[in-house]
Design a protein around this motif. Structure first.
Motif, PDB file in Angstrom:
ATOM      1  N   GLU A  29      41.653 -85.659 -45.335  1.00  0.00           N
ATOM      2  CA  GLU A  29      41.789 -86.792 -46.013  1.00  0.00           C
ATOM      3  C   GLU A  29      40.723 -87.156 -47.065  1.00  0.00           C
ATOM      4  O   GLU A  29      41.055 -87.769 -47.817  1.00  0.00           O
ATOM      5  N   THR A  30      40.052 -86.414 -46.996  1.00  0.00           N
ATOM      6  CA  THR A  30      38.990 -86.257 -48.068  1.00  0.00           C
ATOM      7  C   THR A  30      39.221 -85.430 -49.385  1.00  0.00           C
ATOM      8  O   THR A  30      38.457 -85.510 -50.285  1.00  0.00           O
ATOM      9  N   SER A  31      40.260 -84.810 -49.239  1.00  0.00           N
ATOM     10  CA  SER A  31      40.824 -83.796 -50.680  1.00  0.00           C
ATOM     11  C   SER A  31      41.224 -84.821 -51.616  1.00  0.00           C
ATOM     12  O   SER A  31      41.718 -86.004 -51.294  1.00  0.00           O
ATOM     13  N   THR A  82      35.707 -93.248 -52.360  1.00  0.00           N
ATOM     14  CA  THR A  82      35.464 -92.298 -51.152  1.00  0.00           C
ATOM     15  C   THR A  82      35.936 -93.302 -50.015  1.00  0.00           C
ATOM     16  O   THR A  82      35.557 -94.291 -49.741  1.00  0.00           O
ATOM     17  N   ASN A  83      36.874 -92.684 -49.276  1.00  0.00           N
ATOM     18  CA  ASN A  83      37.248 -93.206 -47.800  1.00  0.00           C
ATOM     19  C   ASN A  83      36.089 -93.132 -46.961  1.00  0.00           C
ATOM     20  O   ASN A  83      35.581 -92.154 -46.689  1.00  0.00           O
ATOM     21  N   PRO A  84      35.733 -94.569 -46.668  1.00  0.00           N
ATOM     22  CA  PRO A  84      34.612 -94.460 -45.762  1.00  0.00           C
ATOM     23  C   PRO A  84      34.721 -94.050 -44.282  1.00  0.00           C
ATOM     24  O   PRO A  84      33.778 -93.686 -43.462  1.00  0.00           O
ATOM     25  N   HIS A  85      36.146 -94.047 -43.892  1.00  0.00           N
ATOM     26  CA  HIS A  85      36.388 -93.651 -42.554  1.00  0.00           C
ATOM     27  C   HIS A  85      37.503 -92.829 -42.376  1.00  0.00           C
ATOM     28  O   HIS A  85      38.488 -92.933 -41.780  1.00  0.00           O
ATOM     29  N   PRO A  86      37.303 -91.394 -42.861  1.00  0.00           N
ATOM     30  CA  PRO A  86      38.643 -90.706 -42.764  1.00  0.00           C
ATOM     31  C   PRO A  86      38.732 -90.112 -41.304  1.00  0.00           C
ATOM     32  O   PRO A  86      37.659 -90.162 -40.776  1.00  0.00           O
ATOM     33  N   HIS A  87      39.836 -90.157 -40.765  1.00  0.00           N
ATOM     34  CA  HIS A  87      40.237 -89.644 -39.470  1.00  0.00           C
ATOM     35  C   HIS A  87      40.195 -88.331 -39.348  1.00  0.00           C
ATOM     36  O   HIS A  87      40.106 -87.564 -38.225  1.00  0.00           O
ATOM     37  N   PHE A  88      40.752 -87.494 -40.438  1.00  0.00           N
ATOM     38  CA  PHE A  88      40.891 -86.048 -40.459  1.00  0.00           C
ATOM     39  C   PHE A  88      40.125 -85.499 -41.458  1.00  0.00           C
ATOM     40  O   PHE A  88      40.175 -86.180 -42.699  1.00  0.00           O
ATOM     41  N   PRO A  89      39.616 -84.250 -41.883  1.00  0.00           N
ATOM     42  CA  PRO A  89      38.632 -83.844 -42.594  1.00  0.00           C
ATOM     43  C   PRO A  89      39.706 -83.843 -44.150  1.00  0.00           C
ATOM     44  O   PRO A  89      39.051 -83.976 -45.255  1.00  0.00           O
ATOM     45  N   LEU A 119      45.947 -93.693 -61.129  1.00  0.00           N
ATOM     46  CA  LEU A 119      45.692 -93.864 -59.789  1.00  0.00           C
ATOM     47  C   LEU A 119      45.157 -92.642 -59.105  1.00  0.00           C
ATOM     48  O   LEU A 119      44.375 -92.891 -58.427  1.00  0.00           O
ATOM     49  N   ALA A 120      45.727 -91.417 -59.402  1.00  0.00           N
ATOM     50  CA  ALA A 120      45.233 -90.169 -59.016  1.00  0.00           C
ATOM     51  C   ALA A 120      43.811 -90.104 -59.247  1.00  0.00           C
ATOM     52  O   ALA A 120      42.770 -89.534 -58.533  1.00  0.00           O
ATOM     53  N   LEU A 121      43.645 -90.283 -60.758  1.00  0.00           N
ATOM     54  CA  LEU A 121      42.259 -90.126 -61.029  1.00  0.00           C
ATOM     55  C   LEU A 121      41.253 -91.194 -60.622  1.00  0.00           C
ATOM     56  O   LEU A 121      39.882 -90.965 -60.558  1.00  0.00           O
ATOM     57  N   ALA A 122      41.865 -92.362 -60.137  1.00  0.00           N
ATOM     58  CA  ALA A 122      40.800 -93.143 -59.533  1.00  0.00           C
ATOM     59  C   ALA A 122      40.448 -92.761 -58.437  1.00  0.00           C
ATOM     60  O   ALA A 122      39.192 -93.320 -57.870  1.00  0.00           O
ATOM     61  N   ASP A 123      40.851 -91.817 -57.914  1.00  0.00           N
ATOM     62  CA  ASP A 123      40.595 -91.216 -56.680  1.00  0.00           C
ATOM     63  C   ASP A 123      39.224 -90.453 -56.624  1.00  0.00           C
ATOM     64  O   ASP A 123      38.375 -90.443 -55.785  1.00  0.00           O
TER      65      ASP A 123
END
Length: 96
Positions: free
Chosen positions: A50-52, A41-48, A33-37
């Motif tokens: 969250e894209t890590s 890509t989160n299309p609408h992150p609220h905070f920067p 599941l971690a590798l699936a990340d």
């Protein structure tokens, strides 16, 4: 003919070989599941932040650790002695 297990027989979840298999399966699933990340890509992150990479995984783990330690801290304030109710009954019985 089926044999009924005796109470001394460990259940499937209590056998050491099966516990090891469950831990290995859990590690494989969590790693997958971690590798699936990497492919999501989160299309609408609220905070920067969250894209890590694996944000949900490490944020959940840190949150769990904080909750456990807060629970231990709360125990200091709400715990009672082991004989808390027995001592109250003894005091109540002596009043009679």
């Amino acid at each position: 003919m089926k044999t009924t297990p005796t109470p001394s027989d460990p259940s499937w979840f209590e056998r050491p070989s099966n516990i090891r298999k469950m831990i290995i399966a859990l590690v494989i699933i969590c790693t997958g599941l971690a590798l699936a990340d990497l492919f999501y890509t989160n299309p609408h992150p609220h905070f920067p932040i969250e894209t890590s990479f694996a944000f949900q995984a490490w944020f959940g783990f840190v949150s769990f650790v904080v909750i456990v330690f807060l629970g231990r801290l709360l125990r200091v304030f709400v715990s009672r002695p082991e004989d808390y109710y027995e001592s109250q009954e003894a005091d109540h019985d002596s009043d009679r």
